[in-house]
Each structure stands twice: as structure tokens, then as C-alpha cells.
Enzyme design. Structure first.
Site, mmCIF file in Angstrom:
data_model
loop_
_atom_site.group_PDB
_atom_site.id
_atom_site.type_symbol
_atom_site.label_atom_id
_atom_site.label_comp_id
_atom_site.label_asym_id
_atom_site.label_seq_id
_atom_site.Cartn_x
_atom_site.Cartn_y
_atom_site.Cartn_z
ATOM 1 C CG ASN A 152 -7.539 0.247 -3.140
ATOM 2 O OD1 ASN A 152 -7.821 -0.796 -4.034
ATOM 3 N ND2 ASN A 152 -7.877 1.364 -2.305
ATOM 4 C CD GLN A 180 -5.677 -1.311 1.270
ATOM 5 O OE1 GLN A 180 -5.423 -2.204 2.925
ATOM 6 N NE2 GLN A 180 -5.639 -0.758 1.360
ATOM 7 N N GLY A 201 4.634 0.318 4.046
ATOM 8 C CA GLY A 201 4.632 0.529 5.620
ATOM 9 C C GLY A 201 3.358 0.396 6.225
ATOM 10 C CB CYS A 326 -5.972 7.565 -2.752
ATOM 11 S SG CYS A 326 -4.288 6.446 -1.531
#
Length: 385
Positions: A152, A180, A201, A326
């Protein structure tokens, strides 16, 4: 008002208008509970099963191998913890890598505290997982190998087919976090030997709050939550029909546009990198020159604090990231870049540019105009020049 440009698509993507249009009826007139026996319920159930078929096609799976979840993190948790809990008693080993998303790293760490044996594989300077090390560690005690498809932060792609083969040779299952990569590059779970796959999603132009876990037929996974029989008991809870329909529409669009979109994004990324390289001295590319996602670029600007650079770019109307969304707010340098051998100070000077649907030359031109003076100013402040 200053025009803004979004270059943080690895954090989340805009929802495409066609996706919104597809989901809207399921927020208004088609609102039935898919578990209800009446016509309203049957309409919702039909929409879910049609969506399951579409998403299965996106990754080369069968419809009954698709389980809807709430997000990629939930899919990762079920895959790791659920399969380890179902593994034979003589297989207590879990192998993953040091550059995984925190959804994998923290789940693996928890399993380690619960008595499972967890091994974290090294990566090289290009963010590629050391598969020779995987061969050394995978053995008759290994239950699961989990290696992400695309990183990511760097966008670097792992050799999933080879990793899955090594896992299978040891009699272990293979899971990949493809959050990803899904929708951006082709994935075929059967050809690649993948037993379980996680996707989300909002990384492919659907809304936040919907994920999928692919589980190959015949694999046993212990549920982590309990309730009804939704999603064949693997993920109980009333299905989120509008979001499921939205994800299916996004999958359909991804299948149609993937090839052209990948070509466009690669060209944009390469132009961005070439332009930065020509105008800003002493930079380091993280994960360049190896297979990677079309729209991801990670660059270190030594002598500049990454957070200061991010905020300065934001003032110039450009949204980028210093790494995974995150872990925003954490003071530690990126665990991915440190695992690649970057010094902590260099890792903390890095920016991730991630492009997707909607990015054009105009945004790249704006970055190339404002970034060099911003870097020069911040380097002057820090005393680097």
C-alpha cells in the site's frame, strides 16, 4: 477558492457516478432484508447473488467462494485468525512479511500471543519479500502463509504465484491481502494458486464499508463473530445490500476499464517521477524499477520532514500521503520503508503519490510546479541546504 487535486487514491477513492446510480434504488424503493421470504426480501437476495457473480468474475473465482464483509481489515482478520483456528493441531505456524498492512501485522501479533508461531519475512531494498527465506521457514508445521499482493505504500507487487507454490509445497494454505491491487491489475485466484483473498470496496471506486473475502471451496475457516447464517455463517449480520450492489458495479467498471486505466496511470506516474527527478536533487525512489501498481509512487526527500511536506502540499491544493492512511498520526517512521533498509530519518522524509480514476495531466503539472520550491524552502529551514 483554490483548486484541489487528489493524489491519495491508495487511502481511498472517489465513488464513481455510475456506482452511486446503481446503489441508489437499494437505499429507497428496494430496501428489503435479503433474509426475508417476501417479495421485498427476494429482490434484495437476487441483487446480492448477482453481485456475488460479478465480483467472482473480477478475480476468477466461483460465486459461492465470495463472502461479503464490512472492509478489508475484517476480511484479513477472518482469513488469518479463522484459518489458524481451523488448522490441524500439529500446524501452528503462520508466516507473513514485515511490510504487510497493520490489519495483518496486528492480527499475526495477537495470534503469536495466543500460542501460534509467527514468522515475519524480510524484504529487499525494492520492497520484494524474500522468497528464499519463505522456503527456509515453510514446513510441515506451517498452517498459513499470508503475503500481500501490492504494497500500500510503495505499490510494489509480490510474486504471489511463486509464494503460493512454496506454501502449498509445505502443505500450507496461502492468503493474500489484495486490497490495493484488486480492480487495478488482473487477478486470477485459480491461476495464481490463492486460497484466500481480501479486497475492499473503497479502493476501487465503491463506498467505504464493504469488503470481500474469497475462500476457496473446501477450506475450513472458523467464524470470528456469531449470530445468523448470513454469508454461510462465516460473517453473520444482515447484508448491506446497497453497498454490495455498489461494489459489484465498481467491479464491472474495473473489468471494462482496467487495461486503459492502467496504461494512463502508468504514463502519469512516469511523467511525475521524471519531472521531479529533473527539478529536485538528492531524492530517493522507494520501489521503483520493479513491478508495481500503475499509479503509485513513493519518494524520499532527505532533509525534509514528511509531515511538514504533506501540510505544505495541502496548502498548495495537493492531497498526498506520507504512507498508509491507517497509521496516520503515528510518530514512528514507516515500517515498510524501514524494512526496505531506509534510515528512519529518510523514511520520515517520504511522500506517497497515488493516482486513480479522475487524475489527469493538470494535477501532475501542478505538482511539478509547486513541489520543487516547497522542498527547497523546507530544506533551507532544516539546514539541509
Amino acid at each position: 477558492m483554490k483548486k484541489r487535486y487528489y493524489f491519495d487514491n491508495n487511502a481511498t477513492t472517489p465513488v464513481r457516478p455510475e456506482v452511486v446510480e446503481a446503489m441508489l434504488p437499494y437505499l429507497t424503493e428496494l430496501y428489503g432484508n435479503a433474509s426475508s421470504a417476501h417479495a421485498f426480501g427476494r429482490e434484495a437476495r437476487h441483487a446480492i447473488e448477482q453481485s456475488r457473480e460479478t465480483i467472482a468474475r473480477l478475480i476468477g473465482a466461483e460465486p459461492d467462494e465470495i463472502y461479503f464483509t464490512g472492509c478489508g481489515t475484517e476480511s484479513d482478520n477472518i482469513a488469518l485468525a479463522g484459518s489458524m483456528m481451523s488448522a490441524p493441531k500439529d500446524r501452528k505456524g503462520l508466516i507473513t512479511s514485515k511490510v504487510e498492512h497493520s490489519a495483518i501485522l496486528k492480527t499475526a501479533a495477537k495470534l503469536g500471543r495466543e500460542g501460534f508461531t509467527v514468522t515475519f519475512l524480510d524484504v529487499d531494498g525494492f520492497c520484494r519479500v524474500d522468497l528464499d527465506q519463505l522456503k527456509e521457514h515453510a514446513n510441515g508445521g506451517t498452517a498459513l502463509v499470508s503475503i500481500m499482493h501490492a504494497n500500500n505504500e510503495t505499490g510494489v507487487l509480490q510474486d504471489i504465484g511463486e509464494a503460493a507454490q512454496i506454501a502449498h509445497d509445505a502443505g500450507a494454505l496461502f492468503h493474500t491481502d489484495a486490497v490495493q491491487s484488486t480492480g487495478k491489475i488482473p487477478i486470477d485466484v485459480k491461476r495464481m494458486g490463492i486460497d484466500m483473498l481480501s479486497l475492499s470496496g473503497h479502493k476501487l471506486n465503491a463506498p467505504k464499508g464493504i469488503g470481500v473475502l474469497y475462500i476457496k471451496k473446501g477450506i475450513s475457516v472458523t467464524p470470528l463473530t456469531y449470530g445468523g447464517s448470513h454469508e454461510r455463517g462465516i460473517r453473520p449480520g444482515t447484508e448491506n445490500v446497497p453497498w454490495i450492489v455498489a461494489l459489484a458495479k465498481a467491479a464491472e467498471l474495473a473489468m471494462k476499464d482496467m487495461s486503459e486505466e492502467a496504461m494512463n496511470l502508468s504514463a502519469l506516474r512516469d511523467r511525475l517521477e521524471t519531472g521531479i527527478e529533473k527539478t529536485i536533487p538528492d531524492i530517493l525512489f522507494n520501489g521503483r524499477d520493479v513491478p508495481r501498481l500503475p499509479g503509485t509512487s513513493n519518494i524520499s526527500f532527505p532533509g525534509v520532514d514528511g509531515e511538514a511536506l504533506l501540510f505544505s502540499m495541502d496548502l498548495e491544493g495537493i492531497a498526498v500521503s506520507t504512507g498508509s492512511a491507517c497509521t496516520t498520526g503515528e510518530v514512528e517512521p514507516s515500517h515498510v520503508l524501514v524494512a526496505m533498509g531506509r534510515a528512519p530519518k529518510v523514511a520520515q522524509s517520504s511522500l506517497r503519490f497515488s493516482m486513480g480514476w479522475g487524475n489527469t495531466d493538470e494535477g501532475v503539472n501542478h505538482i511539478l510546479k509547486v513541489l520543487p520550491p516547497v522542498v527547497q524552502r523546507l530544506r533551507s529551514i532544516s539546514g539541509a541546504v
